[in-house]
Design an enzyme around this catalytic site. Structure first.
Site, PDB file in Angstrom:
ATOM      1  N   GLU A 176       0.805  -1.233   0.000  1.00  0.00           N
ATOM      2  CA  GLU A 176       0.000   0.000   0.000  1.00  0.00           C
ATOM      3  C   GLU A 176       0.837   1.283   0.000  1.00  0.00           C
ATOM      4  O   GLU A 176       0.312   2.353   0.326  1.00  0.00           O
ATOM      5  CB  GLU A 176      -0.988   0.017   1.191  1.00  0.00           C
ATOM      6  N   TYR A 260     -11.647   1.102  21.479  1.00  0.00           N
ATOM      7  CA  TYR A 260     -11.312   0.177  22.549  1.00  0.00           C
ATOM      8  C   TYR A 260     -12.524  -0.736  22.741  1.00  0.00           C
ATOM      9  O   TYR A 260     -13.594  -0.235  23.012  1.00  0.00           O
ATOM     10  CB  TYR A 260     -10.965   0.872  23.861  1.00  0.00           C
ATOM     11  N   SER A 263      -9.490  -3.404  16.753  1.00  0.00           N
ATOM     12  CA  SER A 263      -9.530  -4.687  16.034  1.00  0.00           C
ATOM     13  C   SER A 263      -8.123  -5.210  15.758  1.00  0.00           C
ATOM     14  O   SER A 263      -7.963  -6.354  15.352  1.00  0.00           O
ATOM     15  CB  SER A 263     -10.374  -4.607  14.766  1.00  0.00           C
ATOM     16  N   TYR A 265      -3.984  -4.824  17.591  1.00  0.00           N
ATOM     17  CA  TYR A 265      -3.268  -4.265  18.735  1.00  0.00           C
ATOM     18  C   TYR A 265      -1.966  -3.570  18.335  1.00  0.00           C
ATOM     19  O   TYR A 265      -0.874  -3.977  18.725  1.00  0.00           O
ATOM     20  CB  TYR A 265      -3.032  -5.343  19.800  1.00  0.00           C
ATOM     21  N   HIS A 268      -3.427   2.909  16.366  1.00  0.00           N
ATOM     22  CA  HIS A 268      -3.905   3.549  15.151  1.00  0.00           C
ATOM     23  C   HIS A 268      -5.079   4.446  15.488  1.00  0.00           C
ATOM     24  O   HIS A 268      -5.776   4.226  16.470  1.00  0.00           O
ATOM     25  CB  HIS A 268      -4.282   2.502  14.093  1.00  0.00           C
TER      26      HIS A 268
HETATM   27  C1  DD3 Z   1      -9.098  -6.123   8.344  1.00  0.00           C
HETATM   28  C2  DD3 Z   1      -8.761  -4.548  10.218  1.00  0.00           C
HETATM   29  C3  DD3 Z   1      -8.155  -5.145   8.955  1.00  0.00           C
HETATM   30  C4  DD3 Z   1     -10.913  -7.931   7.292  1.00  0.00           C
HETATM   31  C5  DD3 Z   1     -10.781  -6.705   6.770  1.00  0.00           C
HETATM   32  C6  DD3 Z   1      -9.888  -5.776   7.289  1.00  0.00           C
HETATM   33  N1  DD3 Z   1      -6.887  -0.566   5.879  1.00  0.00           N
HETATM   34  C7  DD3 Z   1      -6.956  -4.119   7.086  1.00  0.00           C
HETATM   35  C8  DD3 Z   1      -5.310  -5.281   5.811  1.00  0.00           C
HETATM   36  C9  DD3 Z   1      -4.949  -4.145   5.133  1.00  0.00           C
HETATM   37  C10 DD3 Z   1      -6.636  -2.901   6.382  1.00  0.00           C
HETATM   38  C11 DD3 Z   1      -7.270  -1.645   6.593  1.00  0.00           C
HETATM   39  C12 DD3 Z   1      -9.236  -7.372   8.886  1.00  0.00           C
HETATM   40  C13 DD3 Z   1      -6.296  -5.277   6.767  1.00  0.00           C
HETATM   41 CL1  DD3 Z   1     -11.746  -6.234   5.457  1.00  0.00          CL
HETATM   42  C14 DD3 Z   1     -10.128  -8.295   8.358  1.00  0.00           C
HETATM   43  O1  DD3 Z   1      -7.917  -4.051   8.072  1.00  0.00           O
HETATM   44  C15 DD3 Z   1      -5.622  -2.927   5.413  1.00  0.00           C
HETATM   45  N2  DD3 Z   1      -5.273  -1.814   4.729  1.00  0.00           N
HETATM   46  N3  DD3 Z   1      -8.264  -1.458   7.476  1.00  0.00           N
HETATM   47  C16 DD3 Z   1      -5.921  -0.663   4.976  1.00  0.00           C
HETATM   48  N4  DD3 Z   1      -5.572   0.431   4.270  1.00  0.00           N
END
Ligand code: DD3
Length: 328
Positions: A176, A260, A263, A265, A268
Protein backbone atom coordinates in the site's frame (compact mmCIF):
# COMPACT_ATOMS: atom_id res chain seq x y z
CA UNK A 1 -1.07 -1.10 -13.57
CA UNK A 2 -3.47 1.26 -15.37
CA UNK A 3 -7.22 1.07 -14.63
CA UNK A 4 -7.90 0.05 -18.22
CA UNK A 5 -5.55 -2.91 -17.96
CA UNK A 6 -7.27 -3.89 -14.71
CA UNK A 7 -10.69 -3.72 -16.35
CA UNK A 8 -9.52 -5.72 -19.35
CA UNK A 9 -7.99 -8.34 -17.11
CA UNK A 10 -11.26 -8.49 -15.16
CA UNK A 11 -13.21 -9.07 -18.38
CA UNK A 12 -10.81 -11.78 -19.48
CA UNK A 13 -11.07 -13.51 -16.12
CA UNK A 14 -14.84 -13.28 -16.20
CA UNK A 15 -15.01 -15.00 -19.59
CA UNK A 16 -12.60 -17.68 -18.46
CA UNK A 17 -14.47 -18.28 -15.25
CA UNK A 18 -17.76 -18.49 -17.13
CA UNK A 19 -16.19 -21.04 -19.45
CA UNK A 20 -14.97 -22.94 -16.42
CA UNK A 21 -18.33 -22.95 -14.72
CA UNK A 22 -20.02 -24.15 -17.88
CA UNK A 23 -17.43 -26.88 -18.33
CA UNK A 24 -16.34 -29.96 -16.44
CA UNK A 25 -16.75 -28.35 -13.02
CA UNK A 26 -13.77 -29.09 -10.81
CA UNK A 27 -11.17 -29.10 -13.58
CA UNK A 28 -8.26 -26.69 -13.23
CA UNK A 29 -7.94 -24.00 -15.87
CA UNK A 30 -5.02 -21.66 -16.49
CA UNK A 31 -7.18 -18.86 -15.07
CA UNK A 32 -7.72 -20.93 -11.92
CA UNK A 33 -4.18 -20.24 -10.79
CA UNK A 34 -4.62 -16.47 -10.88
CA UNK A 35 -8.21 -15.60 -10.06
CA UNK A 36 -8.52 -14.89 -6.34
CA UNK A 37 -11.92 -16.60 -6.30
CA UNK A 38 -11.19 -19.48 -8.68
CA UNK A 39 -13.68 -22.29 -8.18
CA UNK A 40 -15.53 -20.39 -5.48
CA UNK A 41 -18.08 -22.62 -3.79
CA UNK A 42 -20.51 -20.88 -1.48
CA UNK A 43 -20.56 -22.43 1.97
CA UNK A 44 -22.85 -20.02 3.79
CA UNK A 45 -24.11 -16.47 3.98
CA UNK A 46 -22.56 -15.11 7.16
CA UNK A 47 -24.51 -11.88 7.26
CA UNK A 48 -26.44 -9.54 5.00
CA UNK A 49 -27.84 -6.08 5.32
CA UNK A 50 -30.43 -4.61 2.99
CA UNK A 51 -29.77 -1.18 4.49
CA UNK A 52 -25.98 -1.28 4.06
CA UNK A 53 -26.25 -3.11 0.71
CA UNK A 54 -23.70 -5.64 1.86
CA UNK A 55 -23.41 -9.40 2.00
CA UNK A 56 -20.74 -11.45 3.78
CA UNK A 57 -20.03 -14.87 2.31
CA UNK A 58 -18.06 -17.89 3.41
CA UNK A 59 -16.83 -20.17 0.66
CA UNK A 60 -14.10 -22.45 -0.52
CA UNK A 61 -11.68 -21.55 -3.29
CA UNK A 62 -9.05 -23.66 -5.00
CA UNK A 63 -5.69 -23.13 -3.33
CA UNK A 64 -2.31 -24.38 -4.56
CA UNK A 65 -2.62 -27.62 -6.48
CA UNK A 66 -5.60 -29.73 -5.45
CA UNK A 67 -6.22 -28.24 -1.99
CA UNK A 68 -9.06 -25.89 -1.17
CA UNK A 69 -8.94 -22.84 1.02
CA UNK A 70 -11.56 -21.07 3.13
CA UNK A 71 -12.39 -17.57 1.97
CA UNK A 72 -14.54 -14.74 3.27
CA UNK A 73 -15.93 -12.48 0.55
CA UNK A 74 -17.58 -9.17 1.35
CA UNK A 75 -19.68 -7.59 -1.38
CA UNK A 76 -20.85 -4.00 -1.08
CA UNK A 77 -22.64 -1.75 -3.52
CA UNK A 78 -20.56 1.41 -3.98
CA UNK A 79 -21.96 4.83 -2.98
CA UNK A 80 -23.13 7.28 -5.64
CA UNK A 81 -20.74 9.91 -6.94
CA UNK A 82 -21.95 13.43 -7.68
CA UNK A 83 -19.83 13.49 -10.86
CA UNK A 84 -21.51 10.50 -12.48
CA UNK A 85 -25.21 10.78 -11.54
CA UNK A 86 -26.02 12.85 -14.63
CA UNK A 87 -24.42 10.19 -16.82
CA UNK A 88 -26.57 7.65 -15.00
CA UNK A 89 -29.80 9.42 -15.98
CA UNK A 90 -29.05 11.22 -19.27
CA UNK A 91 -31.24 9.60 -21.99
CA UNK A 92 -30.55 6.17 -20.58
CA UNK A 93 -32.40 3.56 -22.63
CA UNK A 94 -32.21 1.09 -19.77
CA UNK A 95 -34.97 2.84 -17.82
CA UNK A 96 -37.91 0.45 -17.45
CA UNK A 97 -41.22 1.65 -16.06
CA UNK A 98 -42.41 -0.35 -13.07
CA UNK A 99 -45.46 1.67 -12.10
CA UNK A 100 -47.05 5.04 -12.65
CA UNK A 101 -49.69 6.64 -10.44
CA UNK A 102 -50.61 10.33 -10.70
CA UNK A 103 -47.37 12.35 -10.51
CA UNK A 104 -45.44 9.35 -9.11
CA UNK A 105 -43.58 6.78 -11.15
CA UNK A 106 -41.00 4.12 -10.38
CA UNK A 107 -38.41 2.82 -12.84
CA UNK A 108 -35.73 0.18 -12.90
CA UNK A 109 -32.48 1.62 -14.17
CA UNK A 110 -29.72 -0.61 -15.47
CA UNK A 111 -26.52 1.41 -15.15
CA UNK A 112 -23.60 0.94 -17.54
CA UNK A 113 -21.07 -1.54 -16.03
CA UNK A 114 -18.53 1.16 -15.09
CA UNK A 115 -21.17 2.88 -12.91
CA UNK A 116 -22.36 -0.36 -11.36
CA UNK A 117 -19.28 -1.10 -9.31
CA UNK A 118 -19.31 -3.45 -6.40
CA UNK A 119 -16.60 -3.32 -3.79
CA UNK A 120 -15.28 -6.84 -3.19
CA UNK A 121 -13.11 -7.59 -0.19
CA UNK A 122 -11.54 -11.03 -0.03
CA UNK A 123 -9.88 -12.64 2.98
CA UNK A 124 -8.03 -15.82 2.07
CA UNK A 125 -7.02 -18.05 3.57
CA UNK A 126 -9.67 -17.14 6.13
CA UNK A 127 -9.34 -18.55 9.63
CA UNK A 128 -12.21 -19.73 11.85
CA UNK A 129 -11.91 -16.35 13.60
CA UNK A 130 -12.42 -14.40 10.36
CA UNK A 131 -15.43 -16.49 9.48
CA UNK A 132 -17.06 -16.19 12.92
CA UNK A 133 -16.44 -12.44 13.07
CA UNK A 134 -19.12 -11.68 10.50
CA UNK A 135 -21.89 -13.88 11.89
CA UNK A 136 -24.34 -11.83 13.90
CA UNK A 137 -24.12 -12.49 17.62
CA UNK A 138 -25.67 -11.32 20.83
CA UNK A 139 -23.55 -8.59 22.44
CA UNK A 140 -22.71 -8.11 26.13
CA UNK A 141 -21.19 -5.11 27.88
CA UNK A 142 -17.96 -5.50 29.83
CA UNK A 143 -16.86 -2.98 32.44
CA UNK A 144 -13.14 -3.49 32.42
CA UNK A 145 -11.34 -1.96 35.43
CA UNK A 146 -7.61 -1.26 35.38
CA UNK A 147 -7.16 -4.45 37.43
CA UNK A 148 -9.30 -6.48 35.03
CA UNK A 149 -7.10 -5.28 32.21
CA UNK A 150 -3.94 -6.46 34.00
CA UNK A 151 -5.39 -9.78 35.16
CA UNK A 152 -7.67 -10.80 32.29
CA UNK A 153 -7.39 -8.74 29.12
CA UNK A 154 -3.61 -8.25 28.90
CA UNK A 155 -2.77 -11.97 29.42
CA UNK A 156 -5.43 -12.77 26.83
CA UNK A 157 -3.93 -10.35 24.28
CA UNK A 158 -0.43 -11.69 24.96
CA UNK A 159 -1.50 -15.32 24.58
CA UNK A 160 -3.48 -14.71 21.41
CA UNK A 161 -2.42 -14.96 17.82
CA UNK A 162 -3.33 -11.51 16.62
CA UNK A 163 -1.44 -11.14 13.38
CA UNK A 164 -0.62 -7.56 12.48
CA UNK A 165 1.63 -8.46 9.57
CA UNK A 166 -0.45 -6.22 7.33
CA UNK A 167 0.30 -3.24 9.64
CA UNK A 168 4.05 -3.87 9.50
CA UNK A 169 3.77 -4.30 5.71
CA UNK A 170 2.40 -0.74 5.55
CA UNK A 171 5.04 0.69 7.93
CA UNK A 172 7.83 -1.07 6.00
CA UNK A 173 6.44 -0.03 2.58
CA UNK A 174 5.90 -3.66 1.60
CA UNK A 175 2.24 -2.95 0.87
CA UNK A 176 0.00 0.00 0.00
CA UNK A 177 2.97 2.39 -0.37
CA UNK A 178 1.23 4.12 -3.30
CA UNK A 179 -1.79 4.83 -1.06
CA UNK A 180 0.11 6.79 1.61
CA UNK A 181 -1.41 10.26 2.02
CA UNK A 182 1.03 11.54 4.62
CA UNK A 183 4.02 10.24 6.51
CA UNK A 184 6.00 11.57 9.41
CA UNK A 185 8.93 9.11 9.51
CA UNK A 186 10.08 9.98 13.05
CA UNK A 187 10.50 6.72 15.02
CA UNK A 188 9.11 8.27 18.25
CA UNK A 189 6.37 10.62 17.07
CA UNK A 190 5.88 9.55 13.44
CA UNK A 191 3.01 7.82 11.67
CA UNK A 192 1.59 6.87 8.27
CA UNK A 193 -1.80 8.18 7.17
CA UNK A 194 -3.62 6.25 4.45
CA UNK A 195 -7.16 5.38 3.33
CA UNK A 196 -8.76 2.56 5.27
CA UNK A 197 -9.92 -0.54 3.40
CA UNK A 198 -13.49 0.53 4.02
CA UNK A 199 -13.20 3.61 1.80
CA UNK A 200 -13.06 3.52 -2.02
CA UNK A 201 -11.75 7.15 -2.15
CA UNK A 202 -14.27 8.16 -4.79
CA UNK A 203 -16.38 10.51 -2.66
CA UNK A 204 -15.58 12.36 0.55
CA UNK A 205 -19.03 11.63 2.08
CA UNK A 206 -17.66 8.43 3.56
CA UNK A 207 -14.02 9.53 3.87
CA UNK A 208 -12.15 7.10 6.10
CA UNK A 209 -8.41 7.13 6.75
CA UNK A 210 -6.25 5.54 9.41
CA UNK A 211 -3.10 6.87 11.02
CA UNK A 212 -0.76 4.03 11.96
CA UNK A 213 1.94 4.94 14.49
CA UNK A 214 5.57 4.30 13.67
CA UNK A 215 6.40 3.46 17.27
CA UNK A 216 5.65 -0.23 17.82
CA UNK A 217 4.42 -1.96 20.92
CA UNK A 218 1.65 0.49 21.85
CA UNK A 219 -1.14 -2.08 21.88
CA UNK A 220 -4.11 0.13 22.66
CA UNK A 221 -5.57 3.03 24.63
CA UNK A 222 -4.56 1.15 27.81
CA UNK A 223 -0.84 1.59 27.06
CA UNK A 224 -1.01 5.37 26.62
CA UNK A 225 0.49 7.86 29.08
CA UNK A 226 1.81 11.43 28.94
CA UNK A 227 4.95 10.27 27.11
CA UNK A 228 2.72 9.62 24.10
CA UNK A 229 1.22 13.12 24.00
CA UNK A 230 3.68 14.41 21.35
CA UNK A 231 2.82 11.40 19.14
CA UNK A 232 -0.95 11.83 19.62
CA UNK A 233 -0.86 15.60 19.05
CA UNK A 234 1.24 15.07 15.97
CA UNK A 235 -1.22 12.57 14.55
CA UNK A 236 -4.06 15.00 15.23
CA UNK A 237 -2.41 18.10 13.75
CA UNK A 238 -0.59 16.60 10.78
CA UNK A 239 -3.44 14.21 10.03
CA UNK A 240 -5.97 17.04 9.86
CA UNK A 241 -3.64 19.20 7.76
CA UNK A 242 -2.96 16.38 5.29
CA UNK A 243 -6.67 15.61 4.90
CA UNK A 244 -7.50 19.29 4.36
CA UNK A 245 -4.78 19.57 1.72
CA UNK A 246 -5.66 16.40 -0.16
CA UNK A 247 -9.45 16.19 0.22
CA UNK A 248 -10.52 19.71 1.26
CA UNK A 249 -12.22 18.39 4.41
CA UNK A 250 -11.62 20.57 7.48
CA UNK A 251 -10.62 19.28 10.91
CA UNK A 252 -13.97 20.28 12.41
CA UNK A 253 -15.72 18.00 9.92
CA UNK A 254 -13.77 14.94 10.96
CA UNK A 255 -14.49 12.44 13.71
CA UNK A 256 -11.03 11.46 14.95
CA UNK A 257 -11.01 8.55 17.37
CA UNK A 258 -9.45 5.36 18.73
CA UNK A 259 -11.27 2.09 19.30
CA UNK A 260 -11.31 0.18 22.55
CA UNK A 261 -11.16 -2.75 22.07
CA UNK A 262 -9.29 -2.14 18.83
CA UNK A 263 -9.53 -4.69 16.03
CA UNK A 264 -5.72 -4.89 15.92
CA UNK A 265 -3.27 -4.26 18.73
CA UNK A 266 -1.02 -1.62 17.21
CA UNK A 267 -1.77 2.05 17.91
CA UNK A 268 -3.90 3.55 15.15
CA UNK A 269 -6.33 6.45 14.89
CA UNK A 270 -9.45 6.65 12.73
CA UNK A 271 -10.18 9.80 10.68
CA UNK A 272 -13.77 9.66 9.43
CA UNK A 273 -16.10 12.20 7.78
CA UNK A 274 -18.33 13.58 10.54
CA UNK A 275 -21.48 12.91 8.52
CA UNK A 276 -20.58 9.27 7.89
CA UNK A 277 -22.10 6.78 10.30
CA UNK A 278 -19.29 4.29 10.14
CA UNK A 279 -19.52 1.08 12.12
CA UNK A 280 -17.58 1.48 15.37
CA UNK A 281 -18.60 5.05 16.18
CA UNK A 282 -20.78 3.84 19.06
CA UNK A 283 -20.25 5.33 22.55
CA UNK A 284 -19.03 1.99 23.91
CA UNK A 285 -16.23 1.75 21.36
CA UNK A 286 -15.05 5.13 20.03
CA UNK A 287 -12.80 7.41 22.09
CA UNK A 288 -12.26 10.86 20.58
CA UNK A 289 -8.57 11.60 20.13
CA UNK A 290 -9.08 15.10 21.58
CA UNK A 291 -10.63 13.58 24.74
CA UNK A 292 -7.81 11.06 24.99
CA UNK A 293 -5.25 13.88 24.79
CA UNK A 294 -7.11 15.89 27.46
CA UNK A 295 -7.43 12.93 29.81
CA UNK A 296 -3.71 12.21 29.54
CA UNK A 297 -2.93 15.87 30.21
CA UNK A 298 -5.05 15.73 33.35
CA UNK A 299 -3.58 12.42 34.49
CA UNK A 300 -0.72 10.54 32.86
CA UNK A 301 -2.07 7.25 34.29
CA UNK A 302 -5.69 7.91 33.27
CA UNK A 303 -5.98 4.93 30.93
CA UNK A 304 -4.20 2.49 33.26
CA UNK A 305 -6.67 3.31 36.06
CA UNK A 306 -10.02 4.04 34.45
CA UNK A 307 -12.82 1.55 33.85
CA UNK A 308 -13.50 1.11 30.16
CA UNK A 309 -16.85 -0.17 28.95
CA UNK A 310 -17.13 -2.12 25.71
CA UNK A 311 -19.27 -4.76 24.05
CA UNK A 312 -18.13 -8.30 23.32
CA UNK A 313 -19.82 -10.87 21.12
CA UNK A 314 -21.28 -13.94 22.81
CA UNK A 315 -18.73 -16.24 21.15
CA UNK A 316 -15.65 -14.15 21.90
CA UNK A 317 -12.95 -15.92 23.93
CA UNK A 318 -12.31 -12.75 25.96
CA UNK A 319 -15.91 -12.81 27.20
CA UNK A 320 -15.31 -16.39 28.33
CA UNK A 321 -12.24 -15.20 30.30
CA UNK A 322 -14.33 -12.55 32.08
CA UNK A 323 -16.95 -15.20 32.89
CA UNK A 324 -14.31 -17.57 34.29
CA UNK A 325 -13.05 -14.72 36.51
CA UNK A 326 -16.62 -14.20 37.75
CA UNK A 327 -16.63 -10.69 36.32
CA UNK A 328 -19.79 -10.93 34.23
C1 DD3 B 1 -9.10 -6.12 8.34
C2 DD3 B 1 -8.76 -4.55 10.22
C3 DD3 B 1 -8.15 -5.15 8.95
C4 DD3 B 1 -10.91 -7.93 7.29
C5 DD3 B 1 -10.78 -6.71 6.77
C6 DD3 B 1 -9.89 -5.78 7.29
N1 DD3 B 1 -6.89 -0.57 5.88
C7 DD3 B 1 -6.96 -4.12 7.09
C8 DD3 B 1 -5.31 -5.28 5.81
C9 DD3 B 1 -4.95 -4.14 5.13
C10 DD3 B 1 -6.64 -2.90 6.38
C11 DD3 B 1 -7.27 -1.65 6.59
C12 DD3 B 1 -9.24 -7.37 8.89
C13 DD3 B 1 -6.30 -5.28 6.77
CL1 DD3 B 1 -11.75 -6.23 5.46
C14 DD3 B 1 -10.13 -8.29 8.36
O1 DD3 B 1 -7.92 -4.05 8.07
C15 DD3 B 1 -5.62 -2.93 5.41
N2 DD3 B 1 -5.27 -1.81 4.73
N3 DD3 B 1 -8.26 -1.46 7.48
C16 DD3 B 1 -5.92 -0.66 4.98
N4 DD3 B 1 -5.57 0.43 4.27
Amino acid sequence: MSPITMAERGEKRKRESEAENGGAGDSETPAGAEHPLAGFKLQSILRESARDKTIFLHGQVSGDGKSTEDAVVILERAPFQAETVTRLLGNNPELKLQLKNDIYSVYHLNPPPELNEMKTTIIRPATEKHIKKYVRQELYLIQETGEDYKNITLPFIESGSFSIKWVYNILEKKAEEDRIVHENPDPAIGFILLPDFKWNQKQVDDLYLIAISHPRGIKSLRDLNEDHLPLLKNIQQEGQAAILKKYGVKGNQLRIYLHYQPSYYHLHVHFVALGHEAPGITVERAHLLSDVIQNLELDSQYYTKCTLTYALRADEPLLQKFKEAGKC
